[in-house]
Scaffold this active site. Structure first.
Site, PDB file in Angstrom:
ATOM      1  NE  ARG A 120      66.018  24.157  42.416  1.00  0.00           N
ATOM      2  CZ  ARG A 120      65.845  22.869  42.608  1.00  0.00           C
ATOM      3  NH1 ARG A 120      64.947  22.236  41.921  1.00  0.00           N
ATOM      4  NH2 ARG A 120      66.561  22.215  43.478  1.00  0.00           N
ATOM      5  CE  LYS A 173      67.966  13.637  47.489  1.00  0.00           C
ATOM      6  NZ  LYS A 173      68.153  14.894  46.807  1.00  0.00           N
ATOM      7  CB  SER A 191      62.988  16.503  39.553  1.00  0.00           C
ATOM      8  OG  SER A 191      64.014  16.836  38.682  1.00  0.00           O
ATOM      9  CG  HIS A 225      68.069  18.994  35.905  1.00  0.00           C
ATOM     10  ND1 HIS A 225      66.956  18.200  36.046  1.00  0.00           N
ATOM     11  CD2 HIS A 225      68.566  19.156  37.156  1.00  0.00           C
ATOM     12  CE1 HIS A 225      66.801  17.876  37.320  1.00  0.00           C
ATOM     13  NE2 HIS A 225      67.751  18.464  38.031  1.00  0.00           N
TER      14      HIS A 225
HETATM   15  P1  ADP Z   1      69.771  16.902  44.003  1.00  0.00           P
HETATM   16  O1  ADP Z   1      69.133  15.674  44.590  1.00  0.00           O
HETATM   17  O2  ADP Z   1      71.276  16.859  44.010  1.00  0.00           O
HETATM   18  O3  ADP Z   1      69.211  18.205  44.487  1.00  0.00           O
HETATM   19  P2  ADP Z   1      68.454  17.505  41.484  1.00  0.00           P
HETATM   20  O4  ADP Z   1      68.372  16.635  40.271  1.00  0.00           O
HETATM   21  O5  ADP Z   1      67.183  17.898  42.122  1.00  0.00           O
HETATM   22  O6  ADP Z   1      69.412  16.737  42.455  1.00  0.00           O
HETATM   23  O7  ADP Z   1      69.257  18.827  41.147  1.00  0.00           O
HETATM   24  C1  ADP Z   1      70.592  18.770  40.668  1.00  0.00           C
HETATM   25  C2  ADP Z   1      71.159  20.158  40.658  1.00  0.00           C
HETATM   26  O8  ADP Z   1      70.435  20.936  39.708  1.00  0.00           O
HETATM   27  C3  ADP Z   1      71.027  20.906  41.991  1.00  0.00           C
HETATM   28  O9  ADP Z   1      72.165  21.720  42.147  1.00  0.00           O
HETATM   29  C4  ADP Z   1      69.790  21.736  41.818  1.00  0.00           C
HETATM   30  O10 ADP Z   1      69.811  22.897  42.635  1.00  0.00           O
HETATM   31  C5  ADP Z   1      69.924  22.088  40.344  1.00  0.00           C
HETATM   32  N1  ADP Z   1      68.662  22.436  39.723  1.00  0.00           N
HETATM   33  C6  ADP Z   1      67.567  21.663  39.545  1.00  0.00           C
HETATM   34  N2  ADP Z   1      66.572  22.352  38.928  1.00  0.00           N
HETATM   35  C7  ADP Z   1      67.062  23.603  38.713  1.00  0.00           C
HETATM   36  C8  ADP Z   1      66.532  24.806  38.141  1.00  0.00           C
HETATM   37  N3  ADP Z   1      65.303  24.861  37.689  1.00  0.00           N
HETATM   38  N4  ADP Z   1      67.341  25.886  38.109  1.00  0.00           N
HETATM   39  C9  ADP Z   1      68.592  25.845  38.608  1.00  0.00           C
HETATM   40  N5  ADP Z   1      69.144  24.754  39.162  1.00  0.00           N
HETATM   41  C10 ADP Z   1      68.399  23.649  39.225  1.00  0.00           C
END
Ligand code: ADP
Length: 167
Positions: A95, A41, A133, A17
């Site tokens: 990703r 979630k 995460s 992030h």
């Molecule tokens: P959500 O529940 O919206 O998926 P996340 O906190 O898991 O929330 O992710 C928020 C955003 O950050 C999403 O667009 C996700 O694809 C992106 N993201 C999370 N980890 C990575 C990473 N390692 N590389 C690129 N994008 C990421």
């Protein structure tokens, strides 16, 4: 002033992030990290805990960049939250191919709701691309070392949370 919104659950914020936040911060004047207050979630960290962890990290980023980065929680429709902020762009991270299908649907649906906000996808640096995460939490719960995926303050918060057994 170009306002960008980077929404997510951030449960908790990872180095992936943070890499995306830095990339997005280079493209706008104000970047809002939108922290979804979505209990469906079943997050490990409460909304206040997630905001506190993010705020600690973005303080460091604000010292590095000539933009304002701030975090806000939201519990409404994403495009409406973006419109309230007068954001012209929503950033999402990509990703792997696995993210694509869901994100593709999201873009199509959101475009139907509002067509004046552009959705931009960013990829993290190679070393951060695979971090999620969800997996970080799974590894930590099984006593694995997750300090390569998190900042030291988030890692400490995770260890504290697991010790308390409050998940
Ligand atoms: P959500 O529940 O919206 O998926 P996340 O906190 O898991 O929330 O992710 C928020 C955003 O950050 C999403 O667009 C996700 O694809 C992106 N993201 C999370 N980890 C990575 C990473 N390692 N590389 C690129 N994008 C990421």
């Amino acid at each position: 002033m170009r306002v960008g919104l980077y929404p997510g659950t951030f449960d908790p914020i990872t180095l992936g992030h943070i890499d995306i936040i830095k990339r997005a911060a280079n493209l706008v004047d104000i970047l809002v990290i939108g922290v979804a207050n979505n209990n469906q979630k079943k997050p490990m960290f409460s909304i206040d805990e997630r905001l506190e962890l993010i705020n600690y990290e973005i303080d460091k980023i604000n010292n590095l960049f000539d933009v304002k980065v701030e975090a806000q929680s939201f519990d409404k429709l994403l495009v409406n939250f973006a419109a309230d902020l007068k954001a012209s762009v929503i950033f999402r991270g990509l990703r792997a191919v696995s993210d694509f299908e869901y994100e593709f649907q999201m873009v199509c649906m959101n475009r139907t709701l509002r067509d004046d906000i552009e959705i931009v996808f960013l990829m993290a640096g190679t070393e951060y691309q695979a971090i999620s995460s969800k997996l970080v939490k799974e590894i930590a719960i099984l006593n694995g070392n997750v300090n390569k995926f998190l900042t030291s303050s988030v890692n400490s918060a995770m260890l504290k949370k697991l010790k308390k057994g409050s998940i």
